[in-house]
Write an enzyme that holds these catalytic residues in place. Structure first.
Site, PDB file in Angstrom:
ATOM      1  N   LYS A 135       0.861  -1.189   0.000  1.00 22.78           N
ATOM      2  CA  LYS A 135       0.000   0.000   0.000  1.00 22.78           C
ATOM      3  C   LYS A 135       0.895   1.236   0.000  1.00 22.78           C
ATOM      4  O   LYS A 135       1.540   1.558   0.988  1.00 22.78           O
ATOM      5  CB  LYS A 135      -0.920   0.039   1.226  1.00 22.78           C
ATOM      6  CG  LYS A 135      -2.071   0.990   0.963  1.00 22.78           C
ATOM      7  CD  LYS A 135      -2.496   1.889   2.098  1.00 22.78           C
ATOM      8  CE  LYS A 135      -1.600   2.894   2.676  1.00 22.78           C
ATOM      9  NZ  LYS A 135      -1.521   4.187   1.989  1.00 22.78           N
ATOM     10  N   GLU A 171      10.559   1.120  10.126  1.00 25.18           N
ATOM     11  CA  GLU A 171      11.579   2.135   9.793  1.00 25.18           C
ATOM     12  C   GLU A 171      10.919   3.483  10.029  1.00 25.18           C
ATOM     13  O   GLU A 171      10.046   3.890   9.258  1.00 25.18           O
ATOM     14  CB  GLU A 171      11.990   2.029   8.320  1.00 25.18           C
ATOM     15  CG  GLU A 171      12.639   0.720   7.935  1.00 25.18           C
ATOM     16  CD  GLU A 171      14.033   0.555   8.489  1.00 25.18           C
ATOM     17  OE1 GLU A 171      14.627   1.549   8.959  1.00 25.18           O
ATOM     18  OE2 GLU A 171      14.524  -0.587   8.491  1.00 25.18           O
ATOM     19  N   CYS A 208      14.296  10.708   6.322  1.00 27.14           N
ATOM     20  CA  CYS A 208      14.268  10.221   7.712  1.00 27.14           C
ATOM     21  C   CYS A 208      15.614  10.406   8.401  1.00 27.14           C
ATOM     22  O   CYS A 208      15.674  10.660   9.595  1.00 27.14           O
ATOM     23  CB  CYS A 208      13.852   8.761   7.736  1.00 27.14           C
ATOM     24  SG  CYS A 208      14.806   7.767   6.585  1.00 27.14           S
ATOM     25  N   GLU A 215      11.325  15.752  14.995  1.00 28.93           N
ATOM     26  CA  GLU A 215      11.546  15.705  13.547  1.00 28.93           C
ATOM     27  C   GLU A 215      10.693  16.789  12.870  1.00 28.93           C
ATOM     28  O   GLU A 215       9.498  16.891  13.129  1.00 28.93           O
ATOM     29  CB  GLU A 215      11.126  14.321  13.048  1.00 28.93           C
ATOM     30  CG  GLU A 215      11.440  14.090  11.592  1.00 28.93           C
ATOM     31  CD  GLU A 215      11.059  12.670  11.149  1.00 28.93           C
ATOM     32  OE1 GLU A 215       9.934  12.238  11.448  1.00 28.93           O
ATOM     33  OE2 GLU A 215      11.886  12.021  10.500  1.00 28.93           O
TER      34      GLU A 215
HETATM   35  P1  NAD Z   1       2.935   8.374   7.837  1.00 27.43           P
HETATM   36  O1  NAD Z   1       3.205   7.602   9.079  1.00 27.43           O
HETATM   37  O2  NAD Z   1       1.973   9.480   7.881  1.00 27.43           O
HETATM   38  O3  NAD Z   1       2.427   7.420   6.663  1.00 27.43           O
HETATM   39  C1  NAD Z   1       3.178   6.299   6.231  1.00 27.43           C
HETATM   40  C2  NAD Z   1       2.240   5.278   5.611  1.00 27.43           C
HETATM   41  O4  NAD Z   1       1.358   4.805   6.622  1.00 27.43           O
HETATM   42  C3  NAD Z   1       1.350   5.841   4.496  1.00 27.43           C
HETATM   43  O5  NAD Z   1       1.252   4.882   3.459  1.00 27.43           O
HETATM   44  C4  NAD Z   1       0.007   6.004   5.175  1.00 27.43           C
HETATM   45  O6  NAD Z   1      -1.069   5.901   4.294  1.00 27.43           O
HETATM   46  C5  NAD Z   1       0.026   4.826   6.143  1.00 27.43           C
HETATM   47  N1  NAD Z   1      -0.892   4.935   7.286  1.00 27.43           N
HETATM   48  C6  NAD Z   1      -1.336   6.040   7.912  1.00 27.43           C
HETATM   49  N2  NAD Z   1      -2.206   5.701   8.903  1.00 27.43           N
HETATM   50  C7  NAD Z   1      -2.292   4.355   8.910  1.00 27.43           C
HETATM   51  C8  NAD Z   1      -3.013   3.410   9.696  1.00 27.43           C
HETATM   52  N3  NAD Z   1      -3.840   3.769  10.663  1.00 27.43           N
HETATM   53  N4  NAD Z   1      -2.828   2.097   9.447  1.00 27.43           N
HETATM   54  C9  NAD Z   1      -2.002   1.694   8.466  1.00 27.43           C
HETATM   55  N5  NAD Z   1      -1.324   2.530   7.672  1.00 27.43           N
HETATM   56  C10 NAD Z   1      -1.452   3.858   7.894  1.00 27.43           C
HETATM   57  O7  NAD Z   1       4.373   8.872   7.344  1.00 27.43           O
HETATM   58  P2  NAD Z   1       4.682   9.805   6.074  1.00 27.43           P
HETATM   59  O8  NAD Z   1       4.274  11.200   6.420  1.00 27.43           O
HETATM   60  O9  NAD Z   1       4.171   9.183   4.834  1.00 27.43           O
HETATM   61  O10 NAD Z   1       6.277   9.709   5.996  1.00 27.43           O
HETATM   62  C11 NAD Z   1       7.112  10.497   6.750  1.00 27.43           C
HETATM   63  C12 NAD Z   1       7.703   9.723   7.911  1.00 27.43           C
HETATM   64  O11 NAD Z   1       8.352   8.540   7.438  1.00 27.43           O
HETATM   65  C13 NAD Z   1       8.762  10.498   8.648  1.00 27.43           C
HETATM   66  O12 NAD Z   1       8.597  10.374  10.038  1.00 27.43           O
HETATM   67  C14 NAD Z   1      10.059   9.825   8.205  1.00 27.43           C
HETATM   68  O13 NAD Z   1      11.113   9.971   9.110  1.00 27.43           O
HETATM   69  C15 NAD Z   1       9.628   8.417   8.041  1.00 27.43           C
HETATM   70  N6  NAD Z   1      10.540   7.694   7.139  1.00 27.43           N
HETATM   71  C16 NAD Z   1      11.420   6.787   7.674  1.00 27.43           C
HETATM   72  C17 NAD Z   1      12.330   6.108   6.860  1.00 27.43           C
HETATM   73  C18 NAD Z   1      13.313   5.120   7.448  1.00 27.43           C
HETATM   74  O14 NAD Z   1      13.924   4.403   6.670  1.00 27.43           O
HETATM   75  N7  NAD Z   1      13.491   5.063   8.757  1.00 27.43           N
HETATM   76  C19 NAD Z   1      12.321   6.342   5.489  1.00 27.43           C
HETATM   77  C20 NAD Z   1      11.419   7.260   4.956  1.00 27.43           C
HETATM   78  C21 NAD Z   1      10.525   7.928   5.803  1.00 27.43           C
END
Ligand code: NAD
Length: 494
Positions: A177, A252, A286, A385
């Site tokens: 997804k 992650e 991230c 962050e």
């Molecule tokens: P997010 O947590 O808002 O969303 C990530 C994913 O989770 C999306 O696909 C979203 O649709 C889904 N999601 C949201 N609510 C959900 C639920 N209740 N159940 C299941 N899935 C759900 O994060 P974002 O804004 O898309 O990304 C930014 C974040 O990702 C930052 O905190 C960043 O640090 C982190 N990130 C980490 C890495 C790593 O390798 N550690 C890499 C890239 C991004």
């Protein structure tokens, strides 16, 4: 294919007519409407993945055969490289050279895991030395089963590849997804695996909102493993969902990565790595270099050079040549970042440069490269962050002070150190409480090396052999070897 999900090797009509808007962040204009998948769509996708795992050829074929498909996928990505990079620019806003880099790395990820799959012999076993006579034991590995992958928007196709490639190499099947903000290259990936002839149900892709489609995937009982990349609050929520039926999970999550620069460092090199570390991908990374710690004698001179260089950055639509900083990904992210800057200034930080919309760019979520100083160590801006082109800078007085400040965080994703003293770099690198440590650089990421965080930055490691192990179970097979009856239990009974 527009408006459909990719389920069981077919382009499936969505269960409902609901859609969500996908926006170009450089122009704020609609690119297209994409299907908002719901629990019914996710259920169909998990059933297809389940069938492919339980009955299909994928987990049963040799690693070399699976590698053949991964190589084909890599080849098609290579052929479509320019087109895929342009979709990322359109949908995410990142500058074209960075988008091209993402797609090259995506291809590299499939090629790398094809290489690991080739080395996976079906009968590979590890003998175990037992102290008990009469028995022999060995360990073998099995794919975990059906994996559910939920990914963010900052590296849309690359984050998909970090999960799809190792899962498929291991023999798992998957439901992916993508983020609702950037689903377009995931749909292109469905076309790519279709062209590669991947057996039906091995990779299924459902677009949709996190709270609906993501939620349905996280709580589905047909999923054996959840692989999530995203924010800490969503990761924590997904962990609670996984806990209900004890799904295997890897997370992650976010970071607030420090870069410790000692006074003996070359100032120009330090400035270049800081700039790259915080301004590439608009700071929406991230592992971004969001906290810079500079030894006191170098602090003022380094800050001055950093400001000069930050002010020279060309900002604009990522599709335009020469642009180094594109827009933030959407209106929500723009508001969050601007609010964090305003709040930090209200709390006493100094806005050294940036913090506002660049002149002449009235449309699009553009923000100047921003440098903040003089914040308190316990301020939100130093601790939380921000996920934007915003760097916080502070002086330190000693090595011990720098290590303490660097580690004083609930995150532990990445950290970096710069000094001409190699022994000191090694000492500091070892002292960091972070999963990724860079010495005399910041950010370079290699598919062969483990990626993941300590503390609230996550659980488990992606990339390298560690990424493959994420999708494997270990099984012991223990054999009674003696021709004699065992006798111990019967002796106790009689
Ligand atoms: P997010 O947590 O808002 O969303 C990530 C994913 O989770 C999306 O696909 C979203 O649709 C889904 N999601 C949201 N609510 C959900 C639920 N209740 N159940 C299941 N899935 C759900 O994060 P974002 O804004 O898309 O990304 C930014 C974040 O990702 C930052 O905190 C960043 O640090 C982190 N990130 C980490 C890495 C790593 O390798 N550690 C890499 C890239 C991004």
């Amino acid at each position: 294919m527009k408006g459909k999900h990719y389920i069981g090797g077919q382009w499936a009509s969505p269960a409902s007519a609901e859609t969500f808007d996908v926006i170009n962040p450089s122009t704020e204009q609609l690119i297209e409407k994409v299907s908002a998948g719901n629990a019914q769509d996710v259920d169909a996708a998990v059933l297809a993945a389940r069938k492919a795992f339980d009955e299909g050829p994928w987990p049963r074929m040799s690693g070399a055969e699976r590698a053949g498909y991964l190589h084909k996928i890599a080849g098609i990505i290579n052929r479509r490289l320019d087109e895929l990079a342009k979709i990322e620019v359109l949908n995410n806003g990142k500058p074209y050279p960075e988008a091209k880099w993402d797609i090259e790395d995506t291809e590299g990820t499939f090629t790398f895991y094809a290489g690991l799959a080739e080395q996976m012999e079906p009968d590979k076993e590890e003998p175990i030395a037992l102290t008990e006579p009469g028995f022999s034991s060995k360990a073998v590995q099995d794919p975990i089963g059906v994996a559910g992958a939920i990914i963010p928007w900052n590296f849309p196709l690359l984050m998909a590849a970090w999960k799809v490639a190792p899962a498929l190499a291991a023999g798992c099947t998957m439901v992916l997804k993508p983020s609702e903000i950037t689903p377009l290259t995931a749909l292109a990936l469905a076309e790519i695996v279709e062209e590669a002839g991947l057996p039906a149900g091995v990779l299924n892709i459902v677009t949709g909102l996190g709270s609906v489609a993501g939620q349905a995937l996280a709580e589905h009982r047909g999923v054996d493993k959840l692989a999530f990349t995203g924010s800490v609050p969503t990761g924590s929520h997904i962990m609670r969902e996984a806990a209900r039926d004890i799904k295997n999970i890897s997370l992650e999550l976010g970071g607030k990565s420090p870069f410790v620069i000692f006074a003996d460092s070359d100032i120009e090199r330090a400035v270049e790595w800081i700039m790259f570390g915080i301004f590439w991908n608009q700071g929406q990374v991230c592992s971004a270099t969001s906290r810079v710690l500079v030894e006191e004698p170098l602090y003022s001179a380094l800050l001055k050079r950093l400001v000069e260089e930050a002010q020279k950055i060309t900002i604009g639509d990522g599709a335009e040549e020469g642009v180094l900083l594109g827009p933030l990904v959407n209106a929500n992210q723009y508001r969050k970042v601007v609010l964090a800057i305003e709040r930090s200034v209200a709390e006493g930080a100094t806005l050294v440069t940036g913090g506002k919309r660049p002149q002449g760019l009235d449309r699009g979520y553009f923000l100047e490269p921003t440098i903040l100083a003089d914040m308190d160590e316990d301020s939100d801006v130093w601790c939380e962050e921000i996920f934007g082109p915003v760097v916080c800078i502070k002086p330190f007085s000693s090595e011990a002070d720098a290590i303490r400040m660097a580690n004083d965080s609930r995150f532990g994703l990445a950290a970096a150190v710069m000094s001409k003293d190699e022994a000191r770099c090694e000492r500091v690198a070892r002292a960091f409480r972070a999963g990724i440590v860079w010495v005399n650089c910041s950010q370079p990421t290699f598919v062969e090396a483990p990626w993941g965080g300590y503390k609230q930055s996550g659980i488990g490691r992606e990339l390298g052999v560690w990424g493959l192990n994420n999708y494997l179970e270990t099984k012991q097979i223990t054999r009674y070897e003696s021709d004699e009856p065992w006798g111990w239990y019967i002796k106790q009974v009689s």
